[in-house]
Design an enzyme around this catalytic site. Structure first.
Site, mmCIF file in Angstrom:
data_model
loop_
_atom_site.group_PDB
_atom_site.id
_atom_site.type_symbol
_atom_site.label_atom_id
_atom_site.label_comp_id
_atom_site.label_asym_id
_atom_site.label_seq_id
_atom_site.Cartn_x
_atom_site.Cartn_y
_atom_site.Cartn_z
ATOM 1 N N HIS A 72 -76.863 58.248 -58.293
ATOM 2 C CA HIS A 72 -76.634 58.945 -57.018
ATOM 3 C C HIS A 72 -77.913 58.934 -56.178
ATOM 4 C CE1 HIS A 72 -72.660 60.719 -58.006
ATOM 5 N NE2 HIS A 72 -73.118 60.700 -59.251
ATOM 6 N N GLU A 73 -79.041 59.174 -56.834
ATOM 7 C CA GLU A 73 -80.326 59.202 -56.138
ATOM 8 C C GLU A 73 -80.653 57.851 -55.519
ATOM 9 O OE1 GLU A 73 -85.049 60.080 -57.138
ATOM 10 O OE2 GLU A 73 -83.492 60.640 -58.583
ATOM 11 N N ARG A 74 -80.436 56.791 -56.273
ATOM 12 C CA ARG A 74 -80.795 55.468 -55.782
ATOM 13 C C ARG A 74 -79.854 54.984 -54.689
ATOM 14 N NH1 ARG A 74 -82.170 53.909 -62.056
ATOM 15 N NH2 ARG A 74 -84.172 55.012 -62.051
#
Length: 381
Positions: free
Chosen positions: A241-243
């Site tokens: 999700h972060e990337r």
């Protein structure tokens, strides 16, 4: 990817919000080294930005992932990466595991107030001597009756100064490596949680970043997110999700930088003609625009795969790697084409240049992305 009238209306809503509520304050927040998250987040919550894909039972919008793509692109246009980074920590780094694996009680107590903007959240993984090597996490949580007793420290924690609770990764057994870790919700007002220092960063200065210390911090075992001992695996999913959001925001950031540089070069005259008439400049900007378009549509392919329920690890890794490289090249070219004035702090290019460098470090360093891809492709003995 097919965008509907609803998508376009949402994009306008986010862009208007950014122009009215964030851009006018960016210089002030950069100078302060922090944006007021407890003031800004409730406003973001009112337009649904803090819980786009989350269950309406906890205050979320129940939207699909295409709206996260749009939100990322528009937040990326903010004149400083610190604020969008702080927002994405709340929406795409600290809360996805809780939303997916947390108990109903845990989500009511911590996820719902985060979606409403009442709580500021942060993700606490990195430690002073671990960097990107998550398997080396040493912060320990030892069980004592119905409580975890936590000892250790965390470093480079975005939103760490203002956070009301942390999604903490700690060792909950004596197993080494990636085994025996758990994700635990830790309220920051718990005795023993200390912000030992606010870090002074090169860029992204409008976000607060902290070093945190945990000394005999006692929290309920019920605060464990998901299954005890599965924290590493859950965090690896949360990293995707972060990337992905980082790549979506890079599209907005790079696109905005190219627009601003184009407009400047049309007005700046040298040797009797606008700088934009220089063919070398045209070609360099065109090349960056082409790479931006490739990233944008690769992001859309990633989002479509996510909507189909596929594992997007490879997509996210490639997007993170290439978006970081593109942001750095764009920052260098934009500053170069602004000349001496671009090197001055009064010009947006100076901040953009400093902020862009983190994109190849935070959320998994460039070398880690290459290592993951090398293994995926079988480029090893």
């Amino acid at each position: 990817m097919q965008f509907t009238d609803e998508h376009h209306a949402f994009r306008r809503t986010v862009r208007d919000f950014v122009e009215a509520e964030i851009q006018p304050h960016m210089d002030e927040w950069e100078a302060a080294g922090m944006f007021p998250a407890h003031e800004l987040f409730p406003k973001l919550a009112k337009i649904g930005l803090l819980g786009l894909e989350y269950d309406p039972a906890y205050g979320g919008e129940g939207a699909d992932h295409t709206f996260t793509v749009i939100a990322g692109e528009e937040l990326g246009r903010i004149n400083g990466n610190g604020v969008p980074m702080g927002i994405s920590v709340q929406t795409n780094m600290a809360t996805p595991a809780l939303a997916r694996f947390g108990t109903h009680e845990l989500k009511q107590k911590y996820l719902a107030p985060a979606i409403a903007g009442e709580y500021v959240t942060s993700i606490a993984i990195t430690e002073p001597d671990t960097g990107s090597d998550v398997a080396r996490v040493r912060t320990r949580a030892e069980r004592d009756g119905d409580d975890w007793v936590i000892n250790g420290s965390k470093l480079y924690i975005t939103n760490g100064v203002q956070a009301d609770w942390l999604c903490l990764l700690a060792r909950t057994s004596g197993e080494g490596g990636y085994r025996g870790m758990s994700q635990i919700v830790v309220p920051t007002d718990t005795p023993g949680v200390t912000v030992s220092r606010k870090l002074d960063k090169l860029g992204n200065r409008s976000s607060d970043t902290a070093e945190l210390v945990f000394e005999d911090v006692r929290v309920p075992v019920a605060n464990t997110i998901g299954e005890t001992g599965r924290g590493f695996q859950q965090q690896m999913q949360q990293f995707q999700h972060e990337r992905m959001i980082a790549a979506y925001m890079t599209v907005g950031s790079v696109g905005h930088a190219l627009e601003r540089t184009r407009d400047y070069l049309k007005q700046r005259t040298t040797f009797g003609k606008p700088l934009i008439e220089n063919q070398w400049i045209q070609f360099k900007l065109a090349e960056l625009a082409a790479e931006l378009d490739l990233l944008r549509h690769y992001n859309y392919a990633c989002a479509e795969a996510y909507l189909r329920g596929e594992d997007t690890s490879r997509y996210a890794t490639i997007a993170k790697l290439t978006s970081g490289k593109l942001a750095r090249r764009t920052a260098d070219v934009c500053m170069q084409f602004h000349g001496g004035v671009g090197y001055m702090e009064e010009t947006w290019t100076a901040r953009y240049f400093r902020d862009a460098r983190l994109r190849s470090i935070g959320g998994g360093a460039e070398e880690i992305m290459l290592q993951v891809l090398a293994r995926t492709e079988g480029f090893h003995a």
